[in-house]
Design an enzyme around this catalytic site. Structure first.
Site, short mmCIF file in Angstrom:
data_model
loop_
_atom_site.label_atom_id
_atom_site.label_comp_id
_atom_site.label_asym_id
_atom_site.label_seq_id
_atom_site.Cartn_x
_atom_site.Cartn_y
_atom_site.Cartn_z
N GLY A 99 0.88 -1.15 0.00
CA GLY A 99 0.00 0.00 0.00
C GLY A 99 0.92 1.20 0.00
O GLY A 99 2.14 1.06 -0.18
N ARG B 173 5.46 4.92 1.80
CA ARG B 173 6.25 6.12 2.11
C ARG B 173 5.69 7.33 1.39
O ARG B 173 6.40 8.26 1.03
CB ARG B 173 7.72 5.92 1.73
CG ARG B 173 8.00 5.58 0.28
CD ARG B 173 9.49 5.63 0.02
NE ARG B 173 9.83 5.18 -1.31
CZ ARG B 173 11.03 5.31 -1.86
NH1 ARG B 173 11.98 5.92 -1.19
NH2 ARG B 173 11.27 4.86 -3.07
N LYS C 276 6.14 11.28 -1.97
CA LYS C 276 7.10 10.18 -1.90
C LYS C 276 8.17 10.58 -0.88
O LYS C 276 8.80 11.64 -1.03
CB LYS C 276 7.72 9.94 -3.28
CG LYS C 276 8.61 8.72 -3.39
CD LYS C 276 9.06 8.55 -4.84
CE LYS C 276 9.86 7.29 -5.05
NZ LYS C 276 10.24 7.13 -6.49
N ASP D 70 11.67 3.01 6.50
CA ASP D 70 11.64 4.26 7.25
C ASP D 70 10.73 5.31 6.64
O ASP D 70 10.58 6.40 7.19
CB ASP D 70 13.05 4.81 7.44
CG ASP D 70 13.76 5.15 6.12
OD1 ASP D 70 13.09 5.16 5.07
OD2 ASP D 70 14.98 5.41 6.16
N GLY D 71 10.13 5.02 5.47
CA GLY D 71 9.22 5.97 4.86
C GLY D 71 9.88 7.19 4.26
O GLY D 71 9.20 8.15 3.91
N ARG E 163 4.40 14.75 -6.26
CA ARG E 163 4.12 14.63 -7.70
C ARG E 163 2.68 15.06 -7.96
O ARG E 163 1.82 14.99 -7.06
CB ARG E 163 4.36 13.20 -8.19
CG ARG E 163 3.40 12.18 -7.66
CD ARG E 163 3.57 10.84 -8.37
NE ARG E 163 4.85 10.22 -8.14
CZ ARG E 163 5.05 9.27 -7.23
NH1 ARG E 163 4.05 8.85 -6.45
NH2 ARG E 163 6.25 8.74 -7.07
N ASP F 16 1.01 -2.76 -9.21
CA ASP F 16 0.74 -1.62 -8.32
C ASP F 16 1.37 -0.35 -8.86
O ASP F 16 1.15 0.73 -8.30
CB ASP F 16 1.24 -1.91 -6.90
CG ASP F 16 2.73 -2.22 -6.85
OD1 ASP F 16 3.13 -3.24 -7.44
OD2 ASP F 16 3.49 -1.44 -6.24
N ASN F 17 2.15 -0.45 -9.94
CA ASN F 17 2.75 0.74 -10.56
C ASN F 17 2.09 1.09 -11.89
O ASN F 17 2.63 1.91 -12.64
CB ASN F 17 4.25 0.51 -10.80
CG ASN F 17 5.08 0.80 -9.56
OD1 ASN F 17 4.61 1.45 -8.64
ND2 ASN F 17 6.29 0.31 -9.53
N ASP G 224 5.95 6.99 -10.41
CA ASP G 224 6.77 6.27 -9.44
C ASP G 224 8.05 5.74 -10.07
O ASP G 224 8.16 4.57 -10.42
CB ASP G 224 5.99 5.15 -8.78
CG ASP G 224 6.64 4.73 -7.45
OD1 ASP G 224 7.53 5.46 -6.97
OD2 ASP G 224 6.28 3.67 -6.91
#
Length: 463
Positions: A88, A91, A111, A123-124, A177, A255-256, A265
């Protein structure tokens, strides 16, 4: 004239089954490294000063009358053909939605903005180099006419990050973005995984109304089929755009792949120097699954996963028919994309197909880089047998005779085409990493935009 700011947080219509409210990470610094004033003007944010940019796109204070809190979107996806139900927005998050100067709904999404329920052990965060690379990718693809998200803002955030695949510690950043929706094939996959047919129908209606500006009907099955038809066409154009640009996305997992067919992405992307079918972007793509020439196959495979999801709410045979017809759509889109980048007048499907096939034979000869060939032959001009003596190029010259268009922008008189190969990216980053010199980066962005202006100017010039 700048567009007005028009907030329109339509995502809230879907309800809480589709997202999780999250908090942005607090960053010690907010150093602006890239602010996309061009797109800010198109969405009514062009009057922001530096402090306001930082407030909204580094600290993520809500925009007026927009989402009161960031939302991490829920989705699953196939990653290198292996289904993953544990992903999901890990980050990033959806920060705001608003209308542009053409009344299209856009998302502002992030992002590197911190951890979410889907971060797992990460760590996001985003490295500054990763953010810089995304700016360069999106600027180059936009200039080349590929359907891509745009980088809206990049801030350096003052943290030191440890990464296993690059020298550490390294500098940190947060990126925003702007794009036409962040609904993915993987969003539908999650709903199918849990058997949520009502939510699939709800998401179909959302996509039709807000991402394709089409009025949903009272027939859920017909709506699902219509959406699949639109996504099929959009993804065919995306695959064609990648090849005509000489671009390798690197990670075309389900997912992209956005439902709008908009690329987004950017991780291990690369522009192929020449037309090498096996050229890969990701060091971990050991089997070349997402290699340059296999990208259409990858996107088609992902589209098949969407068909499987929509088969829960509509009849399978029409979905299969559309899926079977995707290759023909892609081939037509590729011919059109090649003709467009070459800058010659389109005449019709059969004639354009013949010219594009001849052009592809010349590119496949690998007797010049992709950028050089398109630059030298722009507008159908023949650089001459002394420069391009090989038979594929002599055949191209013959095919283009009578198809020439004027090239008037000064860019086409440059000694070298604008390109974006990995050595250029690394040199730009080295200047920043070693001496904090941002001039090469800023110069490259300016050069890319100049190329885009040249292509736009020639496209609108009379034949």
């Amino acid at each position: 004239m700048p567009a007005p700011y028009r907030p329109d947080p339509k995502i809230l219509d879907l309800g809480p089954d589709f997202y999780d409210p999250v908090e942005p990470a607090p960053f010690p610094k907010a150093i602006p490294r890239f602010l996309n004033q061009r797109w800010a003007a198109r969405v009514g944010l062009g009057e922001f000063d530096d402090a306001t940019w930082a407030a909204h796109f580094c600290r993520f204070e809500p925009l007026l009358q927009n989402l009161p809190q960031p939302l991490a979107l829920r989705y699953h996806g196939h990653q290198f053909r292996v289904y993953n139900p544990d992903i999901g927005d890990g980050r990033g998050f959806l920060f705001a939605q608003l209308r542009d100067d053409r009344n299209r709904l856009l998302d502002l999404a992030t992002k590197g903005s911190g951890t979410t329920p889907y971060s797992r052990t990460a760590d996001g965060r985003l490295t500054l180099k990763g953010g810089l690379r995304e700016v360069l990718a999106t600027e180059m693809l936009e200039a080349l006419g590929v359907n891509t998200s745009k980088t809206f803002a990049l801030f350096e955030t003052g943290e030191e990050l440890v990464r296993g695949d690059e020298p550490s510690p390294t500098r940190s950043a947060v990126l925003t973005r702007i794009g036409y929706g962040h609904i993915r094939i993987g969003t539908f996959q999650r709903l199918a995984f849990f058997g949520e047919t009502d939510n699939i129908n709800k998401l179909v209606r959302y996509c039709l109304a807000n991402l394709y500006a089409e009025q949903p009907s009272n027939d859920p099955a017909a709506d699902a089929l219509r959406l699949f038809d639109l996504v099929s066409a959009a993804t065919a154009n995306l695959a064609a755009g990648f090849l005509a640009a000489g671009f390798v996305h690197g990670v075309l997992n389900s997912d992209n792949i956005a439902i709008t067919g908009e690329s987004f992405d950017y991780g291990p992307w690369r522009f192929a120097p020449d037309w090498d079918p096996d050229f890969t972007a990701a060091y971990f793509d050991h089997h070349g699954l997402y290699a340059f020439a296999r990208q259409p196959e990858a996107i088609h495979w992902d589209l098949a996963q969407l068909a499987g999801c929509l088969a829960m709410v509509t009849d399978a045979p029409p979905l299969s028919d559309l899926l079977d017809g995707w290759s023909e759509r892609f081939e037509t889109a590729l011919f059109q994309a090649l003709i467009k980048r070459l800058g010659v007048s389109p005449l019709g499907t059969d004639q354009d197909r013949a010219v594009a096939a001849t052009l592809m034979a010349a590119l496949q000869s690998r007797l010049g880089t992709i950028d050089r060939i398109f630059f030298d032959w722009r507008g159908g001009r023949d650089p001459g047998a002394s420069r391009y003596p090989a038979p594929p190029f002599r055949a191209l010259a013959a095919a283009l005779r009578g198809r020439e268009r004027p090239v008037t922008h000064p860019y086409w008189a440059d000694l070298e085409p604008c390109s974006m190969h990995i050595d250029e990216v690394e040199a730009i980053w080295a200047a920043i990493a070693e001496r904090d010199d941002w001039n090469p980066f800023e110069s490259k962005v300016a050069a890319i935009r100049r190329m885009g202006e040249a292509m736009d100017a020639d496209a609108s010039a009379p034949a």
